[in-house]
Design a protein around this motif. Sequence first.
Motif, PDB file in Angstrom:
ATOM      1  N   HIS A 124       0.848  -1.224   0.000  1.00  0.00           N
ATOM      2  CA  HIS A 124       0.000   0.000   0.000  1.00  0.00           C
ATOM      3  C   HIS A 124       0.864   1.248   0.000  1.00  0.00           C
ATOM      4  CE1 HIS A 124       0.759   0.809   4.370  1.00  0.00           C
ATOM      5  NE2 HIS A 124       0.904  -0.504   4.398  1.00  0.00           N
ATOM      6  N   ASP A 126       6.736   1.993   5.367  1.00  0.00           N
ATOM      7  CA  ASP A 126       5.551   1.169   5.651  1.00  0.00           C
ATOM      8  C   ASP A 126       4.650   1.163   4.411  1.00  0.00           C
ATOM      9  OD1 ASP A 126       2.885   1.383   8.180  1.00  0.00           O
ATOM     10  OD2 ASP A 126       3.150   0.100   6.429  1.00  0.00           O
ATOM     11  N   GLY A 127       4.549   0.014   3.774  1.00  0.00           N
ATOM     12  CA  GLY A 127       3.731  -0.116   2.561  1.00  0.00           C
ATOM     13  C   GLY A 127       4.516   0.247   1.309  1.00  0.00           C
ATOM     14  N   GLU A 182      -4.987   1.081   3.288  1.00  0.00           N
ATOM     15  CA  GLU A 182      -4.668  -0.080   4.149  1.00  0.00           C
ATOM     16  C   GLU A 182      -4.723   0.351   5.611  1.00  0.00           C
ATOM     17  OE1 GLU A 182      -1.879  -0.398   6.150  1.00  0.00           O
ATOM     18  OE2 GLU A 182      -2.025  -2.523   6.619  1.00  0.00           O
ATOM     19  N   GLU A 183      -4.240   1.555   5.894  1.00  0.00           N
ATOM     20  CA  GLU A 183      -4.144   1.985   7.299  1.00  0.00           C
ATOM     21  C   GLU A 183      -5.504   2.269   7.928  1.00  0.00           C
ATOM     22  OE1 GLU A 183       0.168   2.061   7.520  1.00  0.00           O
ATOM     23  OE2 GLU A 183      -1.515   1.833   8.895  1.00  0.00           O
ATOM     24  N   HIS A 227       7.155  -6.461   3.150  1.00  0.00           N
ATOM     25  CA  HIS A 227       6.808  -5.360   4.056  1.00  0.00           C
ATOM     26  C   HIS A 227       7.923  -5.186   5.079  1.00  0.00           C
ATOM     27  CE1 HIS A 227       4.372  -2.759   6.609  1.00  0.00           C
ATOM     28  NE2 HIS A 227       3.450  -2.754   5.697  1.00  0.00           N
ATOM     29  N   GLN A 282       8.529  -3.728  11.036  1.00  0.00           N
ATOM     30  CA  GLN A 282       7.918  -2.771  11.978  1.00  0.00           C
ATOM     31  C   GLN A 282       8.129  -3.225  13.439  1.00  0.00           C
ATOM     32  OE1 GLN A 282       3.936  -2.921   9.910  1.00  0.00           O
ATOM     33  NE2 GLN A 282       4.203  -0.704   9.821  1.00  0.00           N
ATOM     34  N   HIS A 341      -1.992  -6.427   7.890  1.00  0.00           N
ATOM     35  CA  HIS A 341      -1.588  -6.181   6.489  1.00  0.00           C
ATOM     36  C   HIS A 341      -2.708  -6.600   5.541  1.00  0.00           C
ATOM     37  CE1 HIS A 341       2.548  -5.491   7.751  1.00  0.00           C
ATOM     38  NE2 HIS A 341       2.445  -6.557   8.511  1.00  0.00           N
TER      39      HIS A 341
HETATM   40 MN    MN Z   1       1.701  -1.425   6.253  1.00  0.00          MN
END
Ligand code: MN
Length: 413
Positions: free
Chosen positions: A86, A97-98, A131-132, A195, A198, A362
Amino acid sequence: MLDGQRRKLNAVTELIRDLQTLSRFGADGDDGGISRLAWSPPLLEASGWLVQQVRALGLDADLDAAGNVVAVWAADGGDALVVGSHLDTVPNGGRFDGALGVIAGLAALRQLRGSGFQPKRPIWLVSFMDEEGARFSTPMFGSRAFVGEDLQHLGTRTDGDGTRLADAMSAAGFSLEALSSARAIDRVHGYLELHIEQGPVLEAQDTDVGVVTHIAGSADLQVVVTGEAGHAGTTPMGARRDALVGASRMITLICQAAAEDGDVRATVGTIAVSPGASNVIPARAEFTVDVRATEDAAIDRFSARLSALIADIAREEGLEASLDEAARLAPLALDGDLQGALVAAAREAGASFTSMPSGAAHDAMVIGRHVPAGMLFVPSRGGISHNPAEYTSADDAVRGAEVLTRAIAQLAS
Ligand code: MN
Ligand code: HGY
Ligand code: MN
């Protein structure tokens, strides 16, 4: 310079260049943070950039009715292998992130096209919208439309400015009513997503990539506490029905309860107070509770505990309170064969690897309920994410992209 080294150098420079370009869309200023919220101009610009990059490779690419970027490398045989992630972010989020998963997928397409690879099945690169879920509490909006979920009820969700989701979509040129045409899962064979981890595990173990075994479940809960507005100067302390005092007590006890529970993680990330003046006793306080656990039962148990806790405090403080579930994503075990393909690709690439769970949610947990899904993690420095300091080294990023490319080549031939 040997051909292999030259190719690697090109891959590194292209990936860094793409990441730098992407990081300009929605850049918040000098702290390096990115805000590319759902349906916002920066996200649509980033999506447009991705469409151009894929078209430059001679492939078809466009945005579907859900705002997902869908790029297609056509081939004769059967359903598609989808590679996705994403481009939307949390407010003031990180650059990786994404985004890293999307540009690693783009790098894989470039590499495979450049090497003359002929896929036996179509390969799609997809960047999922929202996505978030950070703007309207609608996580995985794009991937849920992609699998054909009916999301019409989300149209009335509002963001912090009071804008309705349906209106934000039409302002961006999309219509909620037409969403069902984004359904595409019937033409999909399997799904892969690279990904950032995190979290701190890969860095702590000095391991190149993580092959994800399962993804934790999540619940987005909303609590509304109602009291009574009053004058800050004339209302005696014992005669108040202060919604914010009640909410504050609830929040402290919720986080203590999660720490005691041991199986869940609970986060209160937003709170809104009204009427919101320094000399008015708050009449209403609304906050969210993000609950994560590897087992659905743990989320159910904790939600029940929250409900009782909130009712007790409301009663003690003379307030009303409600708890609603705005979104729920069940935990998902990822496909064993795809985990095997990712392990084989890591071995081929000479990358050290470990199998591990994902504490973060995800799109793979939505797609993976319909077709086999696999995920590959690359290290996050200090385990930091959802923060401008989020960072993955070029070396780790390129190594992850190489493993992804090899896995795609395996699965699409
Ligand atoms: Mn993500
Ligand atoms: O919240 C999550 O776990 C993901 O970053 N959307
Ligand atoms: Mn995220």
